[in-house]
Design a protein around this motif. Structure first.
Motif, PDB file in Angstrom:
ATOM      1  N   LEU A  53       5.075   2.723  -6.132  1.00 44.31           N
ATOM      2  CA  LEU A  53       6.369   2.243  -5.161  1.00 44.31           C
ATOM      3  C   LEU A  53       7.348   3.476  -5.046  1.00 44.31           C
ATOM      4  O   LEU A  53       8.007   3.487  -4.088  1.00 44.31           O
ATOM      5  CB  LEU A  53       6.652   0.928  -5.814  1.00 44.31           C
ATOM      6  CG  LEU A  53       5.885  -0.198  -5.409  1.00 44.31           C
ATOM      7  CD1 LEU A  53       6.176  -1.673  -6.036  1.00 44.31           C
ATOM      8  CD2 LEU A  53       6.023  -0.530  -3.982  1.00 44.31           C
ATOM      9  N   GLU A  56       6.327   5.742  -2.595  1.00 45.71           N
ATOM     10  CA  GLU A  56       6.468   5.217  -1.223  1.00 45.71           C
ATOM     11  C   GLU A  56       7.774   5.127  -0.859  1.00 45.71           C
ATOM     12  O   GLU A  56       7.936   5.560   0.447  1.00 45.71           O
ATOM     13  CB  GLU A  56       5.713   3.997  -1.444  1.00 45.71           C
ATOM     14  CG  GLU A  56       5.196   3.046  -0.054  1.00 45.71           C
ATOM     15  CD  GLU A  56       4.421   1.943  -0.258  1.00 45.71           C
ATOM     16  OE1 GLU A  56       3.766   1.821  -1.169  1.00 45.71           O
ATOM     17  OE2 GLU A  56       4.720   0.865   0.207  1.00 45.71           O
ATOM     18  N   LEU A  57       8.611   4.396  -1.622  1.00 48.81           N
ATOM     19  CA  LEU A  57      10.170   4.411  -0.980  1.00 48.81           C
ATOM     20  C   LEU A  57      10.648   5.785  -0.956  1.00 48.81           C
ATOM     21  O   LEU A  57      11.701   5.900  -0.138  1.00 48.81           O
ATOM     22  CB  LEU A  57      10.861   3.616  -2.096  1.00 48.81           C
ATOM     23  CG  LEU A  57      10.216   2.159  -2.378  1.00 48.81           C
ATOM     24  CD1 LEU A  57      11.123   1.226  -3.172  1.00 48.81           C
ATOM     25  CD2 LEU A  57       9.983   1.502  -0.792  1.00 48.81           C
ATOM     26  N   ARG A  86       0.753   4.177   3.241  1.00 52.77           N
ATOM     27  CA  ARG A  86       1.488   2.996   3.094  1.00 52.77           C
ATOM     28  C   ARG A  86       2.661   3.328   3.865  1.00 52.77           C
ATOM     29  O   ARG A  86       3.336   2.476   4.073  1.00 52.77           O
ATOM     30  CB  ARG A  86       1.369   2.274   1.714  1.00 52.77           C
ATOM     31  CG  ARG A  86       0.041   1.749   1.556  1.00 52.77           C
ATOM     32  CD  ARG A  86       0.179   1.193   0.043  1.00 52.77           C
ATOM     33  NE  ARG A  86       1.012  -0.031  -0.065  1.00 52.77           N
ATOM     34  CZ  ARG A  86       0.877  -1.302   0.479  1.00 52.77           C
ATOM     35  NH1 ARG A  86      -0.447  -1.585   0.985  1.00 52.77           N
ATOM     36  NH2 ARG A  86       1.784  -2.193   0.312  1.00 52.77           N
ATOM     37  N   SER A 199      14.257  -0.475  -3.223  1.00 54.25           N
ATOM     38  CA  SER A 199      13.818  -1.303  -4.027  1.00 54.25           C
ATOM     39  C   SER A 199      14.244  -2.760  -4.398  1.00 54.25           C
ATOM     40  O   SER A 199      13.585  -3.485  -5.109  1.00 54.25           O
ATOM     41  CB  SER A 199      13.960  -0.509  -5.342  1.00 54.25           C
ATOM     42  OG  SER A 199      15.349  -0.717  -6.073  1.00 54.25           O
ATOM     43  N   PHE A 201      14.806  -4.897  -1.660  1.00 60.09           N
ATOM     44  CA  PHE A 201      14.574  -5.593  -0.442  1.00 60.09           C
ATOM     45  C   PHE A 201      15.194  -4.856   0.612  1.00 60.09           C
ATOM     46  O   PHE A 201      15.165  -4.971   1.920  1.00 60.09           O
ATOM     47  CB  PHE A 201      14.864  -6.833  -0.387  1.00 60.09           C
ATOM     48  CG  PHE A 201      14.562  -7.780  -1.431  1.00 60.09           C
ATOM     49  CD1 PHE A 201      12.871  -8.268  -1.533  1.00 60.09           C
ATOM     50  CD2 PHE A 201      15.435  -7.982  -2.738  1.00 60.09           C
ATOM     51  CE1 PHE A 201      12.767  -8.969  -2.761  1.00 60.09           C
ATOM     52  CE2 PHE A 201      14.879  -8.747  -3.609  1.00 60.09           C
ATOM     53  CZ  PHE A 201      13.600  -9.044  -3.675  1.00 60.09           C
ATOM     54  N   SER A 221      11.606  -3.326   0.102  1.00 52.55           N
ATOM     55  CA  SER A 221      10.363  -3.920  -0.813  1.00 52.55           C
ATOM     56  C   SER A 221      11.159  -4.626  -1.839  1.00 52.55           C
ATOM     57  O   SER A 221      12.356  -4.305  -2.135  1.00 52.55           O
ATOM     58  CB  SER A 221       9.333  -3.105  -1.179  1.00 52.55           C
ATOM     59  OG  SER A 221       8.316  -3.747  -1.557  1.00 52.55           O
ATOM     60  N   ASN A 222      10.175  -5.173  -2.725  1.00 51.43           N
ATOM     61  CA  ASN A 222      10.747  -5.323  -4.052  1.00 51.43           C
ATOM     62  C   ASN A 222      10.063  -4.402  -5.169  1.00 51.43           C
ATOM     63  O   ASN A 222       8.901  -4.640  -5.670  1.00 51.43           O
ATOM     64  CB  ASN A 222      10.427  -6.824  -4.483  1.00 51.43           C
ATOM     65  CG  ASN A 222      11.003  -7.275  -5.692  1.00 51.43           C
ATOM     66  OD1 ASN A 222      11.840  -6.363  -6.504  1.00 51.43           O
ATOM     67  ND2 ASN A 222      10.924  -8.538  -6.214  1.00 51.43           N
ATOM     68  N   ALA A 223      10.922  -3.539  -5.584  1.00 49.57           N
ATOM     69  CA  ALA A 223      10.308  -2.592  -6.488  1.00 49.57           C
ATOM     70  C   ALA A 223      11.190  -2.307  -7.661  1.00 49.57           C
ATOM     71  O   ALA A 223      11.440  -1.377  -8.227  1.00 49.57           O
ATOM     72  CB  ALA A 223      10.016  -1.372  -5.777  1.00 49.57           C
TER      73      ALA A 223
END
Ligand SMILES: Cc1ncc(COP(=O)(O)O)c(C=O)c1O
Length: 372
Positions: A53, A56-57, A86, A199, A201, A221-223
């Motif tokens: 993640l 990705e972020l 992704r 991370s 939201f 997202s939630n990371a």
């Protein structure tokens, strides 16, 4: 991993303040330690739930146009490529250096000559660090952002005074284990702050921002890393130096012992320009050819010794990724994919299991004759 007893003080601390996630005191303490280690402002880094993640972020935070081409090595863990896809981009698979098993700046410069690239994602292969001064020069000369997938390289990969972006994993198999966890470090202005917001939201938590606290600032997202995971990471840090030393010693001894019984027919990952492996976590050996690898694999299986084909098959040979990737010529990666084998290597590995591996190796290599 730290024992329950070693974890307990951190968990007691967490429970006393009733803060279990959402950037609590343990996450902040852990981030302060990292900031000191990397001589950075705490705003230049953020913990995340895992390295996948994190990658990705970071790619999202770079704000590249959709469908950007991201250069990465064909020989890597699948998460390097899945993070790119992704994030809405296209992996371009490049070769690695035959000795260090790294995607080097030279390989990236050559790829730039052949096609437009929008970012480069080199991997610290099996934890081998990159020289960040070389990559900083690459960024300056080409204008192309570089993000290092340093998932397996905590303790080995440093910024060396250069600018750069690094993503580490704190998975249980890595040198600083938190069960699951990740760390993003970046000297790019605001990049780590953007990743932190993504991370959580995408919610704005900055009172100085142009929008109210609590408003959605980006599609995140939630990371987040939880306090439970930060507790494990903090407990792991207390023993990190001695564990790393032990890993280095074991790694050097095993290489030496295997070279003795293997009549120097084995090849090891060469140190790159970024310096040595400080805390090795896997032992990957290169056999002279595919037949030798198959024979060793089979003999280990018969002796009930587990082996791994780390980072294999190559990404371009995985059906799910095939249509989504562009692939350059990758002769070195192809040779490595036929000849590399991961052998047992674990913290506290005693003489008896080591001898079992050595016996099998000796038996296999004495049977095979190779053109050297
Ligand atoms: C090169 C590489 N990238 C990414 C990852 C993914 O890390 P995580 O498990 O923290 O998501 C790994 C994990 O093994 C890895 O080896």
């Amino acid at each position: 991993m730290p024992s329950p007893q070693e974890l307990l003080p951190w968990l007691e601390h967490m429970h006393a303040v009733r803060h279990y996630s959402n950037f609590g005191p343990l996450v902040k303490e852990l981030e302060m330690v990292f900031a000191q280690q990397f001589a950075l402002d705490p705003e230049q880094l953020t913990t995340v739930a895992n390295a996948t993640l994190g990658l990705e972020l970071v790619l999202q935070a770079l704000d590249l146009p959709a469908g950007s081409r991201i250069l990465l090595p064909a020989l890597t863990f699948v998460a390097t490529a899945t993070a790119v896809v992704r994030a809405g981009h296209q992996p371009v698979l490049a070769d690695v250096n035959e000795r260090t098993w790294l995607l080097t700046p030279e390989i990236a410069y050559a790829a730039c000559e052949r096609m437009r690239l929008d970012a480069v994602l080199p991997v610290a292969t099996f934890g081998m660090p990159h020289d960040m001064r070389d990559w900083q020069r690459f960024e300056q000369q080409t204008g192309i952002p570089v993000v290092i997938d340093a998932a397996a390289a905590y303790g080995s990969q440093w910024l060396q005074g250069a600018e750069g972006t690094l993503v580490f994993s704190m998975h249980t198999t890595k040198s600083l284990p938190a069960g699951e966890g990740g760390l993003v470090i970046s000297t790019r202005p605001d990049l780590a702050a953007k990743v932190r917001q993504l991370s959580n939201f995408g919610i704005n938590l900055d009172p100085a921002a142009s929008m109210p606290v609590g408003a959605l600032g980006s599609l995140g997202s939630n990371a987040k890393m939880s306090e439970y995971h930060a507790a494990i990471a903090l407990a792991s840090l207390q023993k990190w130096e001695s564990h790393a030393q032990e890993r280095r010693t074991l790694y050097a001894n095993l290489m030496h012992e295997m070279d003795q019984v293997g009549w120097h027919k084995l090849t090891w990952q060469a140190q790159g320009p970024g310096g040595p492996l400080i805390a090795p976590t896997v032992l990957c050996v290169q056999l002279p050819d595919a037949a030798g690898r198959a024979a060793l694999e089979q003999a280990c299986q018969q002796a009930r010794i587990m082996t791994r084909r780390w980072y294999q098959p190559l990404l371009q040979h995985m059906e799910v990724l095939q249509q989504r990737c562009l692939s350059l010529d990758t002769p070195n990666s192809q040779t490595l994919a036929q000849t590399l084998l991961g052998l047992p290597f674990f913290w506290g590995m005693q003489a008896a299991p080591r001898q079992r591996v050595l016996d099998v190796l000796k038996q296999v290599l004495s049977k095979h004759t190779y053109e050297l």
